[in-house]
Design a protein around this motif. Structure first.
Motif, PDB file in Angstrom:
ATOM      1  N   ALA A 296     -34.477  77.512   3.930  1.00 43.43           N
ATOM      2  CA  ALA A 296     -35.862  77.782   4.252  1.00 43.43           C
ATOM      3  C   ALA A 296     -36.604  77.486   2.910  1.00 43.43           C
ATOM      4  N   TRP A 297     -36.201  78.134   1.707  1.00 48.38           N
ATOM      5  CA  TRP A 297     -37.049  77.984   0.502  1.00 48.38           C
ATOM      6  C   TRP A 297     -37.036  76.519   0.106  1.00 48.38           C
ATOM      7  N   LEU A 298     -36.115  75.630   0.472  1.00 43.03           N
ATOM      8  CA  LEU A 298     -36.379  74.166  -0.254  1.00 43.03           C
ATOM      9  C   LEU A 298     -37.284  73.548   0.880  1.00 43.03           C
ATOM     10  N   ILE A 299     -37.484  73.780   2.081  1.00 42.39           N
ATOM     11  CA  ILE A 299     -38.238  73.442   2.989  1.00 42.39           C
ATOM     12  C   ILE A 299     -39.693  73.977   2.688  1.00 42.39           C
ATOM     13  N   PHE A 300     -39.891  75.380   2.236  1.00 41.70           N
ATOM     14  CA  PHE A 300     -41.071  75.545   1.889  1.00 41.70           C
ATOM     15  C   PHE A 300     -41.825  75.028   0.749  1.00 41.70           C
ATOM     16  N   ALA A 301     -40.809  74.782  -0.215  1.00 47.41           N
ATOM     17  CA  ALA A 301     -41.109  74.027  -1.520  1.00 47.41           C
ATOM     18  C   ALA A 301     -41.637  72.711  -1.072  1.00 47.41           C
ATOM     19  N   GLY A 302     -41.055  71.870  -0.457  1.00 53.96           N
ATOM     20  CA  GLY A 302     -41.434  70.528   0.039  1.00 53.96           C
ATOM     21  C   GLY A 302     -42.642  70.512   0.753  1.00 53.96           C
TER      22      GLY A 302
ATOM     23  N   ALA B  18     -45.672  75.447   5.954  1.00 55.92           N
ATOM     24  CA  ALA B  18     -45.256  76.340   4.867  1.00 55.92           C
ATOM     25  C   ALA B  18     -45.443  77.724   5.079  1.00 55.92           C
ATOM     26  N   ILE B  19     -46.519  78.019   5.852  1.00 49.82           N
ATOM     27  CA  ILE B  19     -46.994  79.467   6.205  1.00 49.82           C
ATOM     28  C   ILE B  19     -45.668  79.971   7.260  1.00 49.82           C
ATOM     29  N   LEU B  20     -45.301  78.973   8.272  1.00 47.25           N
ATOM     30  CA  LEU B  20     -44.086  79.451   8.875  1.00 47.25           C
ATOM     31  C   LEU B  20     -42.960  79.680   8.090  1.00 47.25           C
ATOM     32  N   ASP B  21     -42.551  78.893   7.331  1.00 52.45           N
ATOM     33  CA  ASP B  21     -41.462  79.271   6.477  1.00 52.45           C
ATOM     34  C   ASP B  21     -41.470  80.613   5.696  1.00 52.45           C
ATOM     35  N   VAL B  22     -42.762  80.930   5.360  1.00 47.55           N
ATOM     36  CA  VAL B  22     -42.924  82.286   4.699  1.00 47.55           C
ATOM     37  C   VAL B  22     -42.518  83.197   5.704  1.00 47.55           C
TER      38      VAL B  22
ATOM     39  N   SER C 204     -41.537  63.989   6.586  1.00 48.61           N
ATOM     40  CA  SER C 204     -41.665  64.468   8.336  1.00 48.61           C
ATOM     41  C   SER C 204     -40.658  63.731   8.807  1.00 48.61           C
ATOM     42  N   LEU C 205     -40.314  62.634   8.745  1.00 52.29           N
ATOM     43  CA  LEU C 205     -39.494  61.840   9.490  1.00 52.29           C
ATOM     44  C   LEU C 205     -38.116  62.542   9.356  1.00 52.29           C
ATOM     45  N   LEU C 206     -37.698  62.639   7.942  1.00 52.77           N
ATOM     46  CA  LEU C 206     -36.289  63.431   7.826  1.00 52.77           C
ATOM     47  C   LEU C 206     -36.238  64.746   8.471  1.00 52.77           C
ATOM     48  N   GLN C 207     -37.452  65.599   8.308  1.00 52.23           N
ATOM     49  CA  GLN C 207     -37.323  66.862   8.721  1.00 52.23           C
ATOM     50  C   GLN C 207     -37.471  66.860  10.400  1.00 52.23           C
ATOM     51  N   LEU C 208     -37.982  65.814  11.011  1.00 49.03           N
ATOM     52  CA  LEU C 208     -38.098  65.751  12.354  1.00 49.03           C
ATOM     53  C   LEU C 208     -36.828  65.623  12.930  1.00 49.03           C
TER      54      LEU C 208
ATOM     55  N   LEU D 227     -31.705  71.466  17.208  1.00 49.92           N
ATOM     56  CA  LEU D 227     -32.246  71.736  18.405  1.00 49.92           C
ATOM     57  C   LEU D 227     -31.418  71.620  19.607  1.00 49.92           C
ATOM     58  N   LEU D 228     -31.082  70.268  19.672  1.00 49.52           N
ATOM     59  CA  LEU D 228     -30.135  69.636  20.572  1.00 49.52           C
ATOM     60  C   LEU D 228     -28.716  70.346  20.589  1.00 49.52           C
ATOM     61  N   ARG D 229     -28.280  70.616  19.307  1.00 51.30           N
ATOM     62  CA  ARG D 229     -26.938  71.380  19.194  1.00 51.30           C
ATOM     63  C   ARG D 229     -27.040  72.779  19.590  1.00 51.30           C
ATOM     64  N   ASN D 230     -28.256  73.337  19.841  1.00 51.33           N
ATOM     65  CA  ASN D 230     -28.480  74.641  19.977  1.00 51.33           C
ATOM     66  C   ASN D 230     -28.200  75.448  18.841  1.00 51.33           C
ATOM     67  N   SER D 231     -28.565  75.115  17.861  1.00 49.20           N
ATOM     68  CA  SER D 231     -28.486  75.751  16.479  1.00 49.20           C
ATOM     69  C   SER D 231     -29.621  76.063  15.694  1.00 49.20           C
ATOM     70  N   PRO D 232     -29.602  76.939  14.956  1.00 51.48           N
ATOM     71  CA  PRO D 232     -30.869  77.175  14.258  1.00 51.48           C
ATOM     72  C   PRO D 232     -31.414  76.078  13.509  1.00 51.48           C
ATOM     73  N   VAL D 233     -32.872  75.667  13.451  1.00 55.10           N
ATOM     74  CA  VAL D 233     -33.381  74.697  12.506  1.00 55.10           C
ATOM     75  C   VAL D 233     -33.091  75.240  11.236  1.00 55.10           C
ATOM     76  N   ILE D 234     -33.386  76.428  10.960  1.00 52.89           N
ATOM     77  CA  ILE D 234     -33.413  76.836   9.528  1.00 52.89           C
ATOM     78  C   ILE D 234     -32.176  77.736   9.308  1.00 52.89           C
ATOM     79  N   PRO D 235     -30.970  77.286   8.961  1.00 53.02           N
ATOM     80  CA  PRO D 235     -29.718  77.995   9.009  1.00 53.02           C
ATOM     81  C   PRO D 235     -29.453  79.147   7.819  1.00 53.02           C
ATOM     82  N   SER D 236     -30.064  79.066   6.738  1.00 53.66           N
ATOM     83  CA  SER D 236     -30.187  79.959   5.669  1.00 53.66           C
ATOM     84  C   SER D 236     -31.468  80.188   4.960  1.00 53.66           C
ATOM     85  N   ARG D 237     -31.449  81.301   4.223  1.00 53.87           N
ATOM     86  CA  ARG D 237     -32.498  81.344   3.347  1.00 53.87           C
ATOM     87  C   ARG D 237     -32.898  80.262   2.208  1.00 53.87           C
ATOM     88  N   ASN D 238     -31.754  79.711   1.538  1.00 57.22           N
ATOM     89  CA  ASN D 238     -31.937  78.627   0.795  1.00 57.22           C
ATOM     90  C   ASN D 238     -32.477  77.573   1.349  1.00 57.22           C
TER      91      ASN D 238
END
Length: 216
Positions: A137-143, A206-210, A113-117, A124-135
């Motif tokens: 997103a799949w990695l975060i979902f699995a974790g 995980a639901i948000l990732d899906v 949680s700390l790493l993902q936070l 967010l501070l750099r105004n870039s997407p939190v999930i930059p790609s589908r790969n």
């Protein structure tokens, strides 16, 4: 001699500005001279989703740290009566493998949680997407899914031991250990509650990732 009439090319070039603007507004004109307007709604929805991810990470970090803290401080010494004999007893979370399992899994969730936070906050501070790609997103979902199941397993295992301590063992004279060791049992119960809350938060993430994978 030149006539006062304009040729077809001249008419095409000298369209009135009002008509060009109307064509752009209605979307009936296309070509290299017309630039599509950006869709601000999609960016706003994605921004809200990123903020929700950030909030979930913060809550999951807090609940998992609380679960570890309560369990790590669960220890108490008291006196218990068995068959009329007063015996000193001492209980500590490390005496139970189920409680050790809960602490280990909760600590792993704290790190996750700390790493993902930190990653989410920096993006967010750099105004870039939190999930930059589908790969990604799949990695975060699995974790998130793996840790959610692990927290559910740890909470369930610890609940079984706690319930035995509170009710005693049937058909024997062994008493309810939580009566003399009420502080110990209260710490364990609070740790288990926060463990299940962390499980729910991870499942929600995980639901948000899906949902993100289904839209982008």
């Amino acid at each position: 001699m030149m006539s006062g009439r304009k040729t077809g090319a001249e008419v095409g070039i000298q369209l009135p500005e009002a008509k060009v603007a109307a064509a752009v507004e209605t979307g009936t004109m296309s070509g290299p001279l017309v630039t599509a307007r950006p869709d601000h709604r999609s960016g706003g929805i994605r921004r809200k989703t990123d903020v929700i991810h950030l909030v979930l990470r913060m809550l999951c970090l807090l609940t998992s740290v609380t679960a570890v803290s309560f369990m790590a401080t669960a220890k108490q010494a008291a006196t218990i009566s068995i068959y009329g004999f007063q015996l000193p007893v001492y209980s500590k979370w490390s005496f139970s493998e189920s409680f050790e399992y809960l602490v280990g899994v909760s600590a792993a969730v704290v790190v996750h949680s700390l790493l993902q936070l930190l990653i989410t906050l920096s993006r967010l501070l750099r105004n870039s997407p939190v999930i930059p790609s589908r790969n990604h997103a799949w990695l975060i979902f699995a974790g998130d899914q793996a840790f959610a199941y692990a927290m559910l397993s740890a909470g369930s295992a610890a609940s079984g031991v706690t319930n035995l301590n509170r009710t005693g063992i049937r058909h024997t004279a062994l008493p309810n250990f939580c009566k003399p060791l009420h502080s110990f049992c209260d710490h364990v119960a609070a740790s288990i509650v926060f463990t299940f809350i962390s499980c729910v938060l991870l499942a929600t993430s995980a639901i948000l990732d899906v949902i993100w994978l289904s839209k982008y």
